[in-house]
Structure formats: structure tokens, C-alpha cells
Design an enzyme around this catalytic site. Structure first.
Site, PDB file in Angstrom:
ATOM      1  N   TYR A  67      -0.514  21.568  -2.073  1.00  0.00           N
ATOM      2  CA  TYR A  67      -1.973  21.611  -2.256  1.00  0.00           C
ATOM      3  C   TYR A  67      -2.664  22.097  -0.975  1.00  0.00           C
ATOM      4  O   TYR A  67      -3.589  22.914  -1.028  1.00  0.00           O
ATOM      5  CB  TYR A  67      -2.416  20.202  -2.638  1.00  0.00           C
ATOM      6  CG  TYR A  67      -3.871  20.008  -2.972  1.00  0.00           C
ATOM      7  CD1 TYR A  67      -4.395  20.436  -4.195  1.00  0.00           C
ATOM      8  CD2 TYR A  67      -4.716  19.336  -2.081  1.00  0.00           C
ATOM      9  CE1 TYR A  67      -5.722  20.204  -4.507  1.00  0.00           C
ATOM     10  CE2 TYR A  67      -6.044  19.103  -2.397  1.00  0.00           C
ATOM     11  CZ  TYR A  67      -6.545  19.543  -3.613  1.00  0.00           C
ATOM     12  OH  TYR A  67      -7.864  19.316  -3.921  1.00  0.00           O
TER      13      TYR A  67
ATOM     14  N   LYS B  57      -4.914  25.372  -0.758  1.00  0.00           N
ATOM     15  CA  LYS B  57      -6.340  25.203  -0.475  1.00  0.00           C
ATOM     16  C   LYS B  57      -6.768  25.978   0.770  1.00  0.00           C
ATOM     17  O   LYS B  57      -7.881  26.492   0.833  1.00  0.00           O
ATOM     18  CB  LYS B  57      -6.676  23.715  -0.342  1.00  0.00           C
ATOM     19  CG  LYS B  57      -6.729  22.980  -1.677  1.00  0.00           C
ATOM     20  CD  LYS B  57      -7.632  23.693  -2.679  1.00  0.00           C
ATOM     21  CE  LYS B  57      -8.142  22.812  -3.786  1.00  0.00           C
ATOM     22  NZ  LYS B  57      -8.951  23.552  -4.773  1.00  0.00           N
TER      23      LYS B  57
HETATM   24  P1  NAD Z   1     -11.115  17.012 -11.898  1.00  0.00           P
HETATM   25  O1  NAD Z   1      -9.685  16.767 -12.245  1.00  0.00           O
HETATM   26  O2  NAD Z   1     -12.128  16.063 -12.418  1.00  0.00           O
HETATM   27  O3  NAD Z   1     -11.559  18.471 -12.341  1.00  0.00           O
HETATM   28  C1  NAD Z   1     -10.706  19.581 -12.366  1.00  0.00           C
HETATM   29  C2  NAD Z   1     -10.844  20.248 -13.710  1.00  0.00           C
HETATM   30  O4  NAD Z   1     -10.059  21.440 -13.710  1.00  0.00           O
HETATM   31  C3  NAD Z   1     -10.320  19.371 -14.853  1.00  0.00           C
HETATM   32  O5  NAD Z   1     -11.330  19.215 -15.830  1.00  0.00           O
HETATM   33  C4  NAD Z   1      -9.118  20.127 -15.375  1.00  0.00           C
HETATM   34  O6  NAD Z   1      -8.909  20.003 -16.770  1.00  0.00           O
HETATM   35  C5  NAD Z   1      -9.439  21.560 -14.974  1.00  0.00           C
HETATM   36  N1  NAD Z   1      -8.242  22.385 -14.872  1.00  0.00           N
HETATM   37  C6  NAD Z   1      -7.074  22.063 -14.293  1.00  0.00           C
HETATM   38  N2  NAD Z   1      -6.202  23.071 -14.392  1.00  0.00           N
HETATM   39  C7  NAD Z   1      -6.840  24.076 -15.048  1.00  0.00           C
HETATM   40  C8  NAD Z   1      -6.466  25.380 -15.431  1.00  0.00           C
HETATM   41  N3  NAD Z   1      -5.247  25.856 -15.186  1.00  0.00           N
HETATM   42  N4  NAD Z   1      -7.375  26.150 -16.067  1.00  0.00           N
HETATM   43  C9  NAD Z   1      -8.619  25.669 -16.331  1.00  0.00           C
HETATM   44  N5  NAD Z   1      -9.016  24.424 -16.007  1.00  0.00           N
HETATM   45  C10 NAD Z   1      -8.144  23.637 -15.365  1.00  0.00           C
HETATM   46  O7  NAD Z   1     -11.178  17.094 -10.311  1.00  0.00           O
HETATM   47  P2  NAD Z   1     -12.390  17.379  -9.300  1.00  0.00           P
HETATM   48  O8  NAD Z   1     -12.295  16.361  -8.258  1.00  0.00           O
HETATM   49  O9  NAD Z   1     -13.686  17.580 -10.007  1.00  0.00           O
HETATM   50  O10 NAD Z   1     -11.889  18.753  -8.632  1.00  0.00           O
HETATM   51  C11 NAD Z   1     -12.594  19.967  -8.684  1.00  0.00           C
HETATM   52  C12 NAD Z   1     -12.096  20.860  -7.566  1.00  0.00           C
HETATM   53  O11 NAD Z   1     -12.423  20.294  -6.292  1.00  0.00           O
HETATM   54  C13 NAD Z   1     -10.592  21.069  -7.544  1.00  0.00           C
HETATM   55  O12 NAD Z   1     -10.292  22.387  -7.169  1.00  0.00           O
HETATM   56  C14 NAD Z   1     -10.121  20.113  -6.473  1.00  0.00           C
HETATM   57  O13 NAD Z   1      -8.873  20.512  -5.923  1.00  0.00           O
HETATM   58  C15 NAD Z   1     -11.268  20.217  -5.499  1.00  0.00           C
HETATM   59  N6  NAD Z   1     -11.388  19.080  -4.587  1.00  0.00           N
HETATM   60  C16 NAD Z   1     -11.856  17.891  -5.019  1.00  0.00           C
HETATM   61  C17 NAD Z   1     -11.975  16.852  -4.122  1.00  0.00           C
HETATM   62  C18 NAD Z   1     -12.544  15.525  -4.528  1.00  0.00           C
HETATM   63  O14 NAD Z   1     -12.781  14.682  -3.643  1.00  0.00           O
HETATM   64  N7  NAD Z   1     -12.792  15.289  -5.819  1.00  0.00           N
HETATM   65  C19 NAD Z   1     -11.587  17.014  -2.788  1.00  0.00           C
HETATM   66  C20 NAD Z   1     -11.126  18.240  -2.371  1.00  0.00           C
HETATM   67  C21 NAD Z   1     -11.038  19.277  -3.284  1.00  0.00           C
END
Ligand code: NAD
Length: 306
Positions: free
Chosen positions: A164, A168
């Protein structure tokens, strides 16, 4: 500031918009006049399975509130189909939010090819495929806005997340180059490292901490960065979450130039180590060429101390 921003007549694609941050973006843009493609594969946070419900629920919510939205259930690995949905439904694409993501956390000792490859397919290839498909439209209309999603794990490293973290940080280089190539077409690309309560974080953080990091609190920065009035921030990196917003940049030590001849040995490097790691007069490089000027300078030096 986001309170005043509107996106009337614009088409926004949000990947992974069935929950978490993506849902917050999608509902926001729809509430500010944009037509939104709500993409979500609907699988688990580890990237297993699929279900059209995730995207449908958000589309229904947006429509019930009087907004315009259409669902797309493709994996971002087929990002061209997601952009095609925008063109078919709304005739254009203005803003792309590459947000979809999964986790396959495992210590490096136990990392399997499948855990590595799937992370890269979703985060890196997925962001490439959507941006690549949107690019000709952006260039032609001389307007485009891209947000890519990195993570603090990518910027700093995090236990159990080599796959990851690598994917990232790739988002940073990808964004910086998109910004450079897009500049003359008014295409702006920025990358965020968000922190927010979602199904991704709810298993690793306690409820009282999660309450301090609502996904909605990431949205205002994203709104500012993709708005048509933003022509200054491009290729920038931001950390955002829980009400905190900050910009990051690369810092280089002023370093030590060494003569490139037989005197360029490991012991000559060790002699200058304090200068190599001295950040008292930092530089802020913005491209590979910043470095090239030094090459000729090196030839003018006398032999290095051993
Ligand atoms: P989340 O799991 O709630 O949302 C991610 C969404 O992406 C999900 O609804 C999932 O179904 C969808 N998804 C996954 N694989 C997919 C694919 N191949 N095609 C289409 N859709 C797909 O998580 P989140 O926390 O809302 O994360 C959103 C983004 O932010 C991600 O890229 C995550 O890596 C990044 N991020 C989040 C955090 C955090 O604190 N939540 C921190 C750092 C980075």
C-alpha cells in the site's frame, strides 16, 4: 470557502464513491450543481467480491435530494468504462476524483504476490486508467481537474503496508507529472493524503478517535483544489483530515559536491557525511533539471579529501 463554491454544469467522476470519502465527495458535488458518476465495485475493503448496491444507494440518495447522478459498477482497473459512463450520461467530464482503494495489510515477511499485485492494480493502474481515458477530453476542452489519493502510509511508511505504501507514493509522482503535462491545457492535478473514519480505519482506530475525523471534513480542501478558480495549486501534495490541512514538499539538503575522479571513494564520502545530511540550508527542488546544473560544477573541483 467551500460554502461559496459551485460546480453547476460540470461533470464529476468519483471512483469508490459507494462509501467513506468517495460518498462524501459525490454527495457534496451533486449538492453544488454538478452531475456525478458514482463509481463503486462494491467489494470488501480487501478487494474481494462485488455488488452494485454500494453505488446504487449513493445515487438514490443524491437523486432523492434533487441532484443528478448515475451509477457505474466497473473496477477502476477498467477506468475507461467509467469515463465512458460520464460521456454517455452527461456528454462531458470535467473533474476526476481517483479515490477507490483497498487494503491488503500483511508484514513484508508474509507478503504474497497477490497482495502486492492487487494493491497496484486498484490504486496505481486504476488511477492511470481513469485519468488516461479522461485526458483527451480535458485537453480538448482546455479544462480538467484531477485529485489522486495517496496516504500517510505512502509518505512515511507504515508497518504491514509495504504494498500500500509503495502504491500510494506512486500517486505522488503520477500527480506531479500529470500537473506538468497538463499545465498548458489548464489541467490541474493534486494529490491528497487523507485521514477519515471509514470501514478502512474503523478496525484500527477507537470510536472516540474516529469521531474526530469525519470524511466530510476532507471535502472542503478537495472542493477548493478542483474548482475552476484554482489555477495556482497543481502538482501539490496535501495532508488533510480532522480539520487539519497542510501542504507537503520535497526538501533536499544543500548536500556536498564531490569531484568525480579516482579520489571519489567511500572514505571521501564519509569525510563529507555531515554536509550530505545537513538540512540547515535546505533546497526545494521542483524537477529533475534542478540537479543537472551541478554536474558541470563537479568537474571544476579539485580532488576529494580521503
Ligand atoms: P472505503 O473502503 O470506505 O472506500 C473505498 C471505496 O472504494 C469502497 O467503497 C470500495 O468498494 C471502492 N473500491 C475498492 N476497490 C475498487 C475498485 N477496484 N473499483 C472501484 N471501486 C473500488 O475507504 P476510504 O477510507 O473512504 O478510502 C478512500 C481512499 O482514501 C482510498 O484510496 C484510501 O486508500 C484512501 N485513504 C484513506 C484513509 C483514511 O483514513 N480513511 C487514509 C489514507 C488514504
Amino acid at each position: 470557502m467551500a460554502d461559496q463554491l459551485r460546480f453547476d454544469g460540470q461533470v464529476v467522476v468519483v471512483t469508490g464513491a459507494g462509501g467513506g470519502l468517495g460518498k462524501a465527495y459525490a454527495t457534496f458535488f451533486a449538492s453544488r450543481g454538478a452531475s456525478v458518476v458514482v463509481n463503486d465495485l462494491g467489494g470488501s475493503f480487501k478487494g474481494e467480491g462485488q455488488d452494485s448496491k454500494a453505488a446504487d444507494v449513493v445515487v438514490n440518495e443524491i437523486k432523492a435530494a434533487g441532484g443528478k447522478a448515475v451509477a457505474n459498477y466497473d473496477s477502476v482497473e477498467n477506468g475507461d468504462r467509467i469515463i465512458e459512463t460520464a460521456i454517455k450520461a452527461f456528454g462531458r467530464i470535467d473533474i476526476l476524483i481517483n479515490n477507490a482503494g483497498i487494503l491488503r495489510d500483511v508484514s513484508f515477511k508474509n507478503m504474497k504476490d497477490q497482495d502486492w499485485d492487487l494493491i497496484f492494480k486498484v490504486h496505481v493502474k486504476g488511477s492511470y486508467k481513469t485519468a488516461r481515458a479522461a485526458w483527451p477530453y480535458f485537453r480538448k476542452q482546455k479544462f480538467g481537474r484531477v485529485i489522486n489519493t495517496a496516504s500517510a502510509a505512502g509518505l512515511y511508511g507504515n508497518f504491514g503496508q509495504t504494498n500500500y505504501s509503495a502504491a500510494k507514493l506512486a500517486m505522488v509522482g503520477f500527480t506531479e507529472t500529470l500537473a506538468k503535462e497538463g499545465a498548458k491545457y489548464n489541467i490541474v492535478a493534486n494529490v491528497i493524503a487523507p485521514i477519515a473514519a471509514s470501514r478502512m480505519t474503523e478496525t484500527v482506530m477507537p470510536p472516540d478517535v474516529l469521531a474526530l475525523m469525519k470524511p466530510e471534513w476532507v471535502v472542503p480542501l478537495v472542493a477548493v483544489l478542483v474548482h475552476k478558480n484554482n489555477t495556482t495549486e497543481s502538482g501539490s501534495i496535501f495532508e488533510v483530515g480532522g480539520g487539519f490541512i497542510s501542504k507537503l514538499r520535497w526538501e533536499r539538503s544543500s548536500g556536498q559536491l564531490l569531484k568525480c575522479d579516482d579520489s571519489y571513494t567511500a572514505s571521501a564520502v564519509l569525510k563529507k557525511w555531515n554536509q550530505v545530511v545537513d538540512f540547515s540550508k535546505p533546497q526545494y527542488p521542483s524537477g529533475p533539471n534542478d540537479f543537472l546544473g551541478l554536474l558541470e560544477e563537479s568537474q571544476k573541483l579539485g580532488p576529494n579529501e580521503q
